[in-house]
Design a protein around this motif. Structure first.
Motif, PDB file in Angstrom:
ATOM      1  N   PHE A  96       0.862  -1.191   0.000  1.00 16.96           N
ATOM      2  CA  PHE A  96       0.000   0.000   0.000  1.00 16.96           C
ATOM      3  C   PHE A  96       0.894   1.235   0.000  1.00 16.96           C
ATOM      4  O   PHE A  96       2.090   1.168   0.303  1.00 16.96           O
ATOM      5  CB  PHE A  96      -0.931   0.005   1.205  1.00 16.96           C
ATOM      6  N   LEU A  97       0.317   2.371  -0.339  1.00 15.41           N
ATOM      7  CA  LEU A  97       1.015   3.648  -0.358  1.00 15.41           C
ATOM      8  C   LEU A  97       0.666   4.438   0.892  1.00 15.41           C
ATOM      9  O   LEU A  97      -0.520   4.599   1.226  1.00 15.41           O
ATOM     10  CB  LEU A  97       0.648   4.457  -1.605  1.00 15.41           C
ATOM     11  N   ASP A  98       1.689   4.933   1.586  1.00 11.08           N
ATOM     12  CA  ASP A  98       1.421   5.737   2.782  1.00 11.08           C
ATOM     13  C   ASP A  98       1.220   7.193   2.389  1.00 11.08           C
ATOM     14  O   ASP A  98       1.084   7.530   1.209  1.00 11.08           O
ATOM     15  CB  ASP A  98       2.566   5.577   3.785  1.00 11.08           C
ATOM     16  N   SER A  99       1.204   8.071   3.367  1.00  6.47           N
ATOM     17  CA  SER A  99       0.954   9.488   3.100  1.00  6.47           C
ATOM     18  C   SER A  99       2.086  10.144   2.320  1.00  6.47           C
ATOM     19  O   SER A  99       1.873  11.187   1.686  1.00  6.47           O
ATOM     20  CB  SER A  99       0.743  10.237   4.422  1.00  6.47           C
ATOM     21  N   GLN A 100       3.298   9.550   2.343  1.00  8.00           N
ATOM     22  CA  GLN A 100       4.434  10.093   1.601  1.00  8.00           C
ATOM     23  C   GLN A 100       4.623   9.432   0.242  1.00  8.00           C
ATOM     24  O   GLN A 100       5.688   9.602  -0.377  1.00  8.00           O
ATOM     25  CB  GLN A 100       5.710   9.910   2.436  1.00  8.00           C
ATOM     26  N   ASN A 101       3.610   8.657  -0.201  1.00  2.00           N
ATOM     27  CA  ASN A 101       3.678   7.930  -1.473  1.00  2.00           C
ATOM     28  C   ASN A 101       4.850   6.946  -1.509  1.00  2.00           C
ATOM     29  O   ASN A 101       5.547   6.809  -2.521  1.00  2.00           O
ATOM     30  CB  ASN A 101       3.774   8.905  -2.655  1.00  2.00           C
ATOM     31  N   ILE A 102       5.054   6.268  -0.412  1.00  2.00           N
ATOM     32  CA  ILE A 102       6.104   5.258  -0.302  1.00  2.00           C
ATOM     33  C   ILE A 102       5.429   3.902  -0.172  1.00  2.00           C
ATOM     34  O   ILE A 102       4.524   3.716   0.655  1.00  2.00           O
ATOM     35  CB  ILE A 102       7.022   5.532   0.901  1.00  2.00           C
ATOM     36  N   LEU A 103       5.873   2.959  -0.975  1.00  2.00           N
ATOM     37  CA  LEU A 103       5.323   1.608  -0.926  1.00  2.00           C
ATOM     38  C   LEU A 103       5.774   0.897   0.342  1.00  2.00           C
ATOM     39  O   LEU A 103       6.958   0.869   0.666  1.00  2.00           O
ATOM     40  CB  LEU A 103       5.782   0.814  -2.142  1.00  2.00           C
ATOM     41  N   ILE A 122       9.326  -0.756   4.625  1.00  2.00           N
ATOM     42  CA  ILE A 122       9.379  -0.141   3.297  1.00  2.00           C
ATOM     43  C   ILE A 122       9.862  -1.169   2.278  1.00  2.00           C
ATOM     44  O   ILE A 122      10.816  -1.905   2.523  1.00  2.00           O
ATOM     45  CB  ILE A 122      10.317   1.078   3.314  1.00  2.00           C
ATOM     46  N   LEU A 123       9.207  -1.223   1.141  1.00  2.00           N
ATOM     47  CA  LEU A 123       9.574  -2.150   0.076  1.00  2.00           C
ATOM     48  C   LEU A 123      10.763  -1.614  -0.707  1.00  2.00           C
ATOM     49  O   LEU A 123      10.796  -0.427  -1.071  1.00  2.00           O
ATOM     50  CB  LEU A 123       8.391  -2.364  -0.870  1.00  2.00           C
TER      51      LEU A 123
END
Length: 301
Positions: A96-103, A122-123
């Motif tokens: 999923f993507l968090d608020s910082q657009n990090i997978l 983090i992926l």
């Protein structure tokens, strides 16, 4: 030039591959971001040393660029709330993507008391220079620890595809670790003795050894003092059957007594193998009592 332009220039010039130390790369990216901020805000420039927030923002930017280089299609699917391709390797991880657009990795630890970074690591792709730098930095921080310790420490924050293979490869390429653990010589084992591979009755060929010291109580005295005792272990070389005999001491006479009881119970043996303990076969072979034991008729024929 905005932040998007900086991302494009970094990806175009491959600045990540120019450095082999992740903290130095963080500072360089942080100064680039500050430079962009000062160009856009000339009345509110930032000067002085880097702050913790700027360094943290730089590592987020590095992670975003790393994921966009390998997981761009998956990120687009998640932004549009679409189903990812069935051939992608990220489906079992439920990203999923968090608020910082990090997978990040999904899972069932949402109600756990663990930190957010450990619940949803983090992926990272396995074949990227940033991933290798992170593993090298963690391996160095742990004072050149093994593959498992390095991998488990990295997994507290990051989750990498093919992480075990990558960890072993990085440690193997490290010259200091490679020299500390050289590959030993592989010797060819000799053939087994004939007594081990031939069919015979139990205890025809035996090996003898003494078990460790233990204490027993003798009822002959009222105080019942503890006395030292031992156990003679007779092992059949063909069937691996075990015969135990209680021995009162480590003297030759005590061993010969246990040998007499063993022969009376199991029959005479053709060969006996032992170590070089003086109370055992080394002294018994030359004694007349042992020769008389071997000349007795066997009980088990």
């Amino acid at each position: 030039m905005g932040l998007t332009g900086i991302k494009q220039e970094i990806g175009k010039n491959d600045i990540f591959e120019r450095y082999s130390y992740i903290p130095k790369l963080q500072r360089i990216v942080a100064y680039l971001c500050r430079y962009v901020h000062n160009l856009r805000n000339k009345n509110n420039k930032i000067i002085g040393n880097l702050t913790e927030a700027e360094v943290h923002k730089s590592i987020q930017l590095i992670i975003q660029l790393t994921q966009s280089a390998k997981f761009s299609k998956e990120a687009c699917y998640l932004k549009r709330d679409q189903k990812m391709d069935n051939h992608t390797r990220l489906i079992p991880l439920n990203p999923f993507l968090d608020s910082q657009n990090i997978l990040k990795v999904g899972g069932r630890l949402a109600y756990s008391e663990l930190p957010v970074g450990q619940k949803h690591p983090i992926l990272l792709p396995s074949n990227h220079c940033i991933t290798r730098l992170i593993f090298r930095e963690e391996h160095l921080r742990l004072n050149h620890s093994g593959a498992q310790a390095t991998l488990y420490s990295v997994r507290e924050k990051y989750w990498t595809l093919d992480s075990r293979h990558l960890t072993r490869k990085i440690i193997h390429q490290w010259i200091r670790c490679f020299r500390v653990k050289p590959r030993g010589a592989d010797y060819i084992m000799g053939n087994l003795p004939q007594e081990r591979v031939s069919v015979s009755r139990p205890f025809l060929n035996v090996g003898v050894d003494f078990y460790d010291l233990f204490y027993i109580k003798k009822k002959a005295h009222q105080n019942r003092k503890r006395i030292k005792s031992y156990v003679a272990v007779y092992t059949c070389t063909a069937t691996k059957a075990v015969h135990l005999e209680l021995v009162s001491s480590l003297t030759t006479e005590a061993f010969i007594g246990s040998l007499n009881r063993f022969f009376s119970r199991r029959g005479n043996s053709k060969s006996i193998h032992s170590d070089n303990v003086k109370n055992s076969l080394e002294l018994v072979v030359s004694s007349r009592i042992f020769m008389n034991c071997l000349n007795r008729p066997s009980i088990l024929k």
